[in-house]
Design a protein around this motif. Structure first.
Motif, short mmCIF file in Angstrom:
data_model
loop_
_atom_site.label_atom_id
_atom_site.label_comp_id
_atom_site.label_asym_id
_atom_site.label_seq_id
_atom_site.Cartn_x
_atom_site.Cartn_y
_atom_site.Cartn_z
N GLY A 1 30.78 7.55 57.09
CA GLY A 1 31.74 7.47 55.85
C GLY A 1 30.89 7.59 54.33
N ARG A 2 29.81 7.70 54.51
CA ARG A 2 28.86 7.43 53.36
C ARG A 2 28.47 8.76 52.53
N LEU A 3 28.79 9.89 52.85
CA LEU A 3 28.60 11.11 52.10
C LEU A 3 29.59 11.23 51.27
N ARG A 4 29.27 11.89 49.83
CA ARG A 4 30.22 12.06 48.95
C ARG A 4 30.17 13.62 49.08
N VAL A 5 29.35 14.41 49.52
CA VAL A 5 29.26 15.68 49.27
C VAL A 5 29.35 16.52 50.94
N VAL B 1 9.71 8.58 44.01
CA VAL B 1 10.88 7.71 44.09
C VAL B 1 12.15 7.84 43.06
N LEU B 2 11.81 8.09 42.03
CA LEU B 2 12.74 7.93 40.98
C LEU B 2 13.83 9.21 41.34
N VAL B 3 13.10 10.44 41.61
CA VAL B 3 14.04 11.75 41.91
C VAL B 3 14.92 11.39 43.31
N ARG B 4 14.06 10.77 44.34
CA ARG B 4 14.88 10.45 45.68
C ARG B 4 16.01 9.49 45.09
N ASP B 5 15.88 8.52 44.59
CA ASP B 5 16.92 7.48 44.48
C ASP B 5 18.08 8.36 43.46
N ALA B 6 17.73 9.29 42.39
CA ALA B 6 18.67 9.87 41.78
C ALA B 6 19.76 10.72 42.77
N VAL B 7 18.93 11.60 43.54
CA VAL B 7 19.72 12.54 44.42
C VAL B 7 20.55 11.65 45.59
N TYR B 8 19.91 10.63 46.14
CA TYR B 8 20.78 10.15 46.83
C TYR B 8 22.09 9.09 46.55
N ARG B 9 21.89 8.91 44.99
CA ARG B 9 23.06 8.52 44.36
C ARG B 9 24.30 9.55 44.25
N ALA B 10 23.37 10.65 44.06
CA ALA B 10 24.56 11.92 43.99
C ALA B 10 25.19 12.42 45.10
N ILE B 11 24.36 12.13 46.26
CA ILE B 11 25.22 12.52 47.49
C ILE B 11 25.74 11.59 48.36
N LEU B 12 25.43 10.12 47.86
CA LEU B 12 25.86 9.00 48.73
C LEU B 12 26.86 8.05 48.13
#
Length: 212
Positions: free
Chosen positions: A107-111, A145-156
């Protein structure tokens, strides 16, 4: 590149190349398949942890590390000149979806799953290509790493951040705000030398990491 140069480097006659690969496009396709196989070998061998988010982070980081270690081969993997998409690209996407599916079950995906997979792959590929193609514009590999974390915050949902990272973000935001208005202060409270020194300090704070 020419087939003549390739054959000279390999120490074979040109008919050998045509017999084995058909033409230069066939040789490039075989080369790209080989590179994809090297890339996927690490993905296939990766051990699942109990936390799919850790596995997702590790997958992103290994992707970037492969690009940095094999820049020319990586550019071939994602060359727009390819006539068809390598089958291995579909396998890479499937392996990524498997990790995201584990997050979805929790239940951790927002998209939607398919959208999340495309976002991650596109962003990971894009930042890797930027780092190896334009190193003068993107000199800091920590950008990945900065892009990775930004993307993960957007989808999770609900990605926890350590307290020191949150505090550091506040300091960096304040420094960036002051830096952006430094040239607009009226009346000017600092001398030119003082403004330059303050700008240098604010830039260091804005670019600092949690441990700096």
């Amino acid at each position: 590149m020419s087939t003549r140069a390739i054959c000279e480097a390999a120490g074979v006659q040109q008919p050998v190349l045509y017999r084995l690969f058909g033409d230069k496009d066939g040789l490039l396709a075989a080369t790209i398949d080989h590179v994809w196989d090297q890339y996927l070998a690490g993905k296939r061998a990766a051990q699942k942890s109990k936390d799919p988010l850790s596995d997702l982070r590790a997958g992103w980081d290994s992707h970037t590390a492969f690009a940095l270690a094999n820049p020319n081969a990586y550019k071939l993997m994602f060359s727009p000149a390819l006539r068809s998409e390598p089958e291995a690209a579909a396998e890479a996407m499937r392996l990524l979806r498997e990790v995201l599916e584990r997050l979805a079950v929790q239940g951790r995906l927002r998209v939607p799953l398919a959208e999340a997979a495309r976002m991650v792959m596109a962003a990971n590929t894009g930042v890797a290509l930027a780092l190896i193609s334009r190193p003068s514009l993107y000199p800091d590999v920590h950008l990945s790493v900065l892009v990775r974390d930004a993307v993960y915050r957007a989808i999770l949902l609900d990605i926890p951040e350590p307290e020191d990272i949150r505090e550091n973000d506040v300091r960096k935001a304040a420094a960036t705000t002051l830096l952006s208005s430094l040239d607009e202060l009226t009346p000017e409270p600092f001398t030119a030398a003082e403004s330059a020194l303050l700008g240098q300090w604010l830039t260091q704070i804005a670019q600092s990491g949690p441990a700096d």
